[in-house]
Design an enzyme around this catalytic site. Structure first.
Site, PDB file in Angstrom:
ATOM      1  N   TYR A  14      23.987  39.718  39.540  1.00  0.00           N
ATOM      2  CA  TYR A  14      25.278  40.437  39.643  1.00  0.00           C
ATOM      3  C   TYR A  14      25.529  40.883  41.085  1.00  0.00           C
ATOM      4  CZ  TYR A  14      28.400  44.520  39.228  1.00  0.00           C
ATOM      5  OH  TYR A  14      29.401  45.448  39.409  1.00  0.00           O
ATOM      6  N   ASP A  48      44.214  35.261  34.851  1.00  0.00           N
ATOM      7  CA  ASP A  48      42.838  34.758  34.926  1.00  0.00           C
ATOM      8  C   ASP A  48      42.547  34.369  36.377  1.00  0.00           C
ATOM      9  OD1 ASP A  48      40.456  33.380  34.838  1.00  0.00           O
ATOM     10  OD2 ASP A  48      40.913  32.333  32.976  1.00  0.00           O
TER      11      ASP A  48
END
Ligand SMILES: NC(=O)c1ccc[n+]([C@@H]2O[C@H](COP(=O)([O-])OP(=O)(O)OC[C@H]3O[C@@H](n4cnc5c(N)ncnc54)[C@H](OP(=O)(O)O)[C@@H]3O)[C@@H](O)[C@H]2O)c1
Length: 288
Positions: A128, A39
């Site tokens: 984004y 992660d």
């Protein structure tokens, strides 16, 4: 060569890298990490992982990629695309690894129809794109040993993408409208994966930003038409304009990238987009 860590190893590009590494007999050099195993927001685990594996290269395929949803999830998108990328740069710096990071043509506004090179001014028009650009800038500030590859319109036989969506929609409908006034270049993720592995193998230490897509120019309509023609799918395809199909996130109208720098630096040949699409559909037919 020492170990290569791949973050986002279970995403579309991560899995294409694994497929290519297998085909090129290099799989044992790589460690492909799922989000649970690697992660990019978990600094404690990252520190342990980097010090345990001590990789020479780190490839970041992890990202928040839901472009429209990002408009409602700005904080999460920024965490993954900006903070997560900076985290990787920080640990690469600590153990002296090179970071190969994947970015996007969406860092550009795309309001002028001319080829975009690595020096073209950036000006993202959606969340984004903004967070991907912030990730690029954060990496470049922290770590000299980086290779940032901006790519566009990724598709492959693996994962979710425009090609798969078109084929699914064609099985549900007799008619389809697809955007005809946005131009870019489809990129077969297997071609990009091969290029990343070529770059690692060359081990040139030629750092910086590079553009990579397949060769040629297409609209989404052209892309869809080619998918249906090659797959021999009969469907009525209607060209539609961006103004008639509003989306949450705005998209660049023209984002065709100049690949001169990556081709000359790493002595690459890049396939024409339609030729790669034929290969991809052949691969898809083998597995479905
Ligand atoms: N797809 C395109 O058309 C396109 C175009 C231009 C550039 N790019 C760039 O190309 C790269 C690869 O894209 P892709 O198509 O392979 O995307 P993808 O299939 O969406 O894969 C992204 C992966 O990142 C993982 N991820 C998300 N948050 C994470 C975290 N905190 N830590 C670790 N992993 C995390 C996701 O895991 P989960 O599946 O568990 O959520 C997913 O497996 C990205 O940088 C993207 O921005 C993509």
């Amino acid at each position: 060569m020492k170990r290569i860590l791949v973050f986002g190893g279970k995403g579309q590009l991560g899995q294409c890298l694994a497929k290519v590494a297998q085909e090129r007999n290099m799989i044992e050099m790589f460690l492909f990490l799922s989000q649970e195993e690697g992660d990019i927001l978990d600094e404690i685990s990252l520190s342990l992982l980097f010090h345990r594996e001590n990789p020479e290269y780190v490839i970041n395929c992890a990202a928040y990629t839901a472009v429209d949803q990002a408009e409602n999830e700005r904080d999460l998108c920024e965490l993954i695309n900006k903070t997560g990328s900076i985290n990787l740069a920080k640990y690469c710096q600590e153990i002296k690894a090179t970071l190969i990071h994947i970015s996007t043509d969406f860092v550009f506004e795309g309001n002028i129809p001319h080829l975009l090179n690595e020096e073209s001014p950036t000006n993202p028009i959606n969340v984004y794109g903004r967070t991907k650009l912030d990730g690029e800038l954060g990496i470049a500030r922290l770590l000299n040993e980086h290779i940032i590859i901006r790519t566009s319109w990724l598709y492959s036989e693996i994962g979710n993408n425009f090609m798969k969506t078109m084929k699914r929609l064609a099985s549900e409908r007799t008619e389809l409208g697809v955007i005809v006034d946005q131009a870019g270049t489809p990129t077969y993720a297997i071609d990009l994966a091969n290029t990343i592995i070529d770059i690692v193998k060359l081990n040139h230490h030629k750092y910086g930003v590079y553009h990579y897509s397949n060769e040629g120019v297409a609209s989404w309509y052209d892309f869809a038409k080619a998918i249906f023609d090659i797959s021999q799918i009969k469907i009525k395809l209607n060209p539609i304009y961006t103004s008639a199909y509003p989306t949450k996130a705005k998209r660049p109208m023209y984002s065709v990238m100049d690949k001169t720098k990556i081709k000359s630096t790493f002595e690459l040949q890049i396939p024409y987009w339609r030729d790669s699409l034929v290969k991809c559909i052949e691969e898809l037919n083998k597995i479905s």
